[in-house]
Scaffold this motif. Structure first.
Motif, PDB file in Angstrom:
ATOM      1  N   VAL A  62       0.843  -1.209   0.000  1.00 25.26           N
ATOM      2  CA  VAL A  62       0.000   0.000   0.000  1.00 25.26           C
ATOM      3  C   VAL A  62       0.873   1.253   0.000  1.00 25.26           C
ATOM      4  O   VAL A  62       0.625   2.210  -0.753  1.00 25.26           O
ATOM      5  N   GLY A  63       1.899   1.245   0.836  1.00 23.14           N
ATOM      6  CA  GLY A  63       2.794   2.399   0.902  1.00 23.14           C
ATOM      7  C   GLY A  63       3.500   2.657  -0.416  1.00 23.14           C
ATOM      8  O   GLY A  63       3.623   3.812  -0.846  1.00 23.14           O
ATOM      9  N   LEU A  64       3.955   1.599  -1.067  1.00 22.76           N
ATOM     10  CA  LEU A  64       4.632   1.755  -2.361  1.00 22.76           C
ATOM     11  C   LEU A  64       3.693   2.337  -3.408  1.00 22.76           C
ATOM     12  O   LEU A  64       4.078   3.226  -4.181  1.00 22.76           O
ATOM     13  N   VAL A  65       2.468   1.843  -3.444  1.00 29.83           N
ATOM     14  CA  VAL A  65       1.497   2.353  -4.415  1.00 29.83           C
ATOM     15  C   VAL A  65       1.222   3.836  -4.167  1.00 29.83           C
ATOM     16  O   VAL A  65       1.215   4.651  -5.099  1.00 29.83           O
ATOM     17  N   LEU A  66       1.019   4.200  -2.894  1.00 27.97           N
ATOM     18  CA  LEU A  66       0.680   5.584  -2.578  1.00 27.97           C
ATOM     19  C   LEU A  66       1.860   6.536  -2.777  1.00 27.97           C
ATOM     20  O   LEU A  66       1.662   7.734  -2.981  1.00 27.97           O
ATOM     21  N   CYS A  67       3.087   6.010  -2.716  1.00 28.45           N
ATOM     22  CA  CYS A  67       4.260   6.849  -2.982  1.00 28.45           C
ATOM     23  C   CYS A  67       4.256   7.379  -4.411  1.00 28.45           C
ATOM     24  O   CYS A  67       4.763   8.475  -4.686  1.00 28.45           O
ATOM     25  N   TRP A  84      11.478   6.819   1.145  1.00 29.78           N
ATOM     26  CA  TRP A  84      10.247   6.118   1.492  1.00 29.78           C
ATOM     27  C   TRP A  84      10.041   4.884   0.626  1.00 29.78           C
ATOM     28  O   TRP A  84       9.457   3.878   1.084  1.00 29.78           O
ATOM     29  N   THR A  85      10.522   4.900  -0.617  1.00 31.15           N
ATOM     30  CA  THR A  85      10.448   3.704  -1.454  1.00 31.15           C
ATOM     31  C   THR A  85      11.267   2.577  -0.836  1.00 31.15           C
ATOM     32  O   THR A  85      10.794   1.434  -0.729  1.00 31.15           O
ATOM     33  N   CYS A  86      12.487   2.880  -0.420  1.00 31.27           N
ATOM     34  CA  CYS A  86      13.331   1.865   0.230  1.00 31.27           C
ATOM     35  C   CYS A  86      12.670   1.360   1.513  1.00 31.27           C
ATOM     36  O   CYS A  86      12.705   0.156   1.812  1.00 31.27           O
ATOM     37  N   PHE A  87      12.054   2.272   2.254  1.00 31.85           N
ATOM     38  CA  PHE A  87      11.401   1.877   3.506  1.00 31.85           C
ATOM     39  C   PHE A  87      10.275   0.889   3.236  1.00 31.85           C
ATOM     40  O   PHE A  87      10.206  -0.178   3.872  1.00 31.85           O
ATOM     41  N   TYR A  88       9.395   1.211   2.302  1.00 36.48           N
ATOM     42  CA  TYR A  88       8.252   0.332   2.042  1.00 36.48           C
ATOM     43  C   TYR A  88       8.667  -0.971   1.363  1.00 36.48           C
ATOM     44  O   TYR A  88       8.035  -2.015   1.596  1.00 36.48           O
ATOM     45  N   GLY A  90      11.463  -2.476   2.114  1.00 32.58           N
ATOM     46  CA  GLY A  90      11.936  -3.222   3.275  1.00 32.58           C
ATOM     47  C   GLY A  90      10.796  -3.795   4.085  1.00 32.58           C
ATOM     48  O   GLY A  90      10.842  -4.954   4.515  1.00 32.58           O
ATOM     49  N   VAL A  91       9.742  -2.998   4.301  1.00 28.23           N
ATOM     50  CA  VAL A  91       8.587  -3.456   5.081  1.00 28.23           C
ATOM     51  C   VAL A  91       7.912  -4.646   4.394  1.00 28.23           C
ATOM     52  O   VAL A  91       7.594  -5.663   5.040  1.00 28.23           O
ATOM     53  N   ALA A  92       7.668  -4.535   3.089  1.00 32.28           N
ATOM     54  CA  ALA A  92       7.036  -5.639   2.359  1.00 32.28           C
ATOM     55  C   ALA A  92       7.915  -6.884   2.377  1.00 32.28           C
ATOM     56  O   ALA A  92       7.418  -8.015   2.521  1.00 32.28           O
ATOM     57  N   ALA A  93       9.232  -6.681   2.257  1.00 33.41           N
ATOM     58  CA  ALA A  93      10.160  -7.821   2.250  1.00 33.41           C
ATOM     59  C   ALA A  93      10.253  -8.497   3.612  1.00 33.41           C
ATOM     60  O   ALA A  93      10.582  -9.688   3.690  1.00 33.41           O
ATOM     61  N   VAL A  94       9.957  -7.755   4.685  1.00 27.96           N
ATOM     62  CA  VAL A  94       9.938  -8.362   6.024  1.00 27.96           C
ATOM     63  C   VAL A  94       8.935  -9.512   6.060  1.00 27.96           C
ATOM     64  O   VAL A  94       9.194 -10.556   6.671  1.00 27.96           O
ATOM     65  N   ALA A  95       7.787  -9.337   5.425  1.00 26.34           N
ATOM     66  CA  ALA A  95       6.759 -10.382   5.420  1.00 26.34           C
ATOM     67  C   ALA A  95       7.304 -11.668   4.803  1.00 26.34           C
ATOM     68  O   ALA A  95       7.088 -12.764   5.334  1.00 26.34           O
ATOM     69  N   VAL A 119      17.069  -2.677   6.034  1.00 24.76           N
ATOM     70  CA  VAL A 119      16.732  -1.746   4.949  1.00 24.76           C
ATOM     71  C   VAL A 119      15.731  -0.707   5.453  1.00 24.76           C
ATOM     72  O   VAL A 119      15.879   0.498   5.199  1.00 24.76           O
ATOM     73  N   ALA A 120      14.723  -1.160   6.200  1.00 19.64           N
ATOM     74  CA  ALA A 120      13.721  -0.235   6.742  1.00 19.64           C
ATOM     75  C   ALA A 120      14.342   0.706   7.773  1.00 19.64           C
ATOM     76  O   ALA A 120      14.100   1.916   7.740  1.00 19.64           O
ATOM     77  N   PHE A 121      15.167   0.165   8.691  1.00 24.23           N
ATOM     78  CA  PHE A 121      15.791   0.996   9.730  1.00 24.23           C
ATOM     79  C   PHE A 121      16.652   2.096   9.115  1.00 24.23           C
ATOM     80  O   PHE A 121      16.542   3.269   9.479  1.00 24.23           O
ATOM     81  N   THR A 122      17.538   1.698   8.211  1.00 22.94           N
ATOM     82  CA  THR A 122      18.487   2.663   7.654  1.00 22.94           C
ATOM     83  C   THR A 122      17.797   3.683   6.753  1.00 22.94           C
ATOM     84  O   THR A 122      18.210   4.844   6.700  1.00 22.94           O
TER      85      THR A 122
END
Length: 285
Positions: A62-67, A84-88, A90-95, A119-122
């Motif tokens: 969702v975050g990637l789409v909204l970006c 924010w692209t790298c963050f989202y 990372g979040v999706a890849a956590v799953a 990836v999300a932290f950094t």
């Protein structure tokens, strides 16, 4: 300004080297892989610890789409988009990584659990530098910070030493709330950063009390499963923040905002009906 940044980088590197010299290595305990809930549902081993990662995939996508969808998040700076692209991602890849790990927990699979988290932290640190300190420095720092996170995972895997990874994981937990309070924001709704930090802290507490919570709930749910759900609230709150925020016309840090609010309260001038807090208007009922 450039010299100051160079000095800061050299001091940080020196502190890291000293820390690595004076502190003992931290090996990965094999007890870490022994989670309380081993139940199997629908043919899935450690089912609840696997399935509870699904919210990361949802909020990451969702975050990637909204970006990139009609500038819904109003990302005006190129560095913000990349961060924010790298963050989202990372979040999706956590799953994916965490689910893969929990199917058969061991050190080899733990790499793929921790890699997307770094990836999300950094990415978050780079985003904060962009928003609170300097756009150019923050944008330039994205790749070095990502590499630092990846190197910390590689170092742990080859040398069985968690110290660099621990820094990558816990420094943002300390730095981000402090920066959120002390540094003036570019955008409104800064308090969402603190909510996100609070849920991450809750996730760490739930992780540490995995077996205790499993006993308290009479083997219904474990602390680690709840840890995944609490951690997923971090990107949820940050997504709400991005959707709601606007450019802050008067850049004032949260500490000063709280002081002003407290002074108004003490003086009896605190108008609940009309006062807005960090850009969030309070509506009278």
């Amino acid at each position: 300004m450039r010299n100051r940044s160079l000095y800061a980088s050299l001091v940080s590197l020196f502190c890291f080297v000293v820390l690595m010299i004076v502190t003992p290595a931290i090996p990965q305990s094999q007890e870490y892989h022994n989670f309380a809930d081993h139940r199997k549902f629908f043919g899935i081993t450690n089912a609840l610890n696997v399935i509870s990662n699904f919210p990361f995939l949802v909020i990451g996508l969702v975050g990637l789409v909204l970006c990139y969808h009609g500038n819904y998040f109003r990302l005006s700076l190129q560095g913000e988009i990349w961060g924010w692209t790298c963050f989202y991602v990372g979040v999706a890849a956590v799953a994916v990584g965490s689910s893969y790990y929990h199917l058969k927990p061991d050190d080899a699979r733990l790499v793929w659990d921790r890699l997307p988290m770094t990836v999300a932290f950094t990415s978050i640190i780079a985003i904060f530098i962009i928003e609170r300190i300097d756009e150019r420095k923050g944008t330039v720092s994205i790749i070095p910070l990502l590499l630092a996170g990846i190197i910390s995972i590689v170092y742990w895997r080859f040398f069985d030493d968690l110290r660099p990874y621990a820094l990558v994981q816990f420094v943002p937990c300390i730095a981000i709330p402090i920066m959120a309070i002390l540094l003036p924001p570019m955008y409104t709704h800064s308090t969402y950063w603190l909510w996100a930090a609070g849920f991450y802290l809750l996730a760490k507490v739930l992780e540490a009390t995995d077996e205790v919570i499993y006993g308290w709930t009479h083997h219904i749910v474990s602390g680690h499963t709840l840890k995944h759900l609490a951690a997923a609230m971090v990107p949820v709150f940050l997504t709400f923040m991005l959707a709601k925020r606007n450019v802050e016309p008067e850049r004032q840090n949260l500490l000063k905002t709280w002081r002003v609010s407290w002074m108004k309260f003490r003086e009896g001038n605190f108008n609940i009906g009309s006062y807005s807090y960090s850009g969030v208007a309070v509506v009278e009922t």
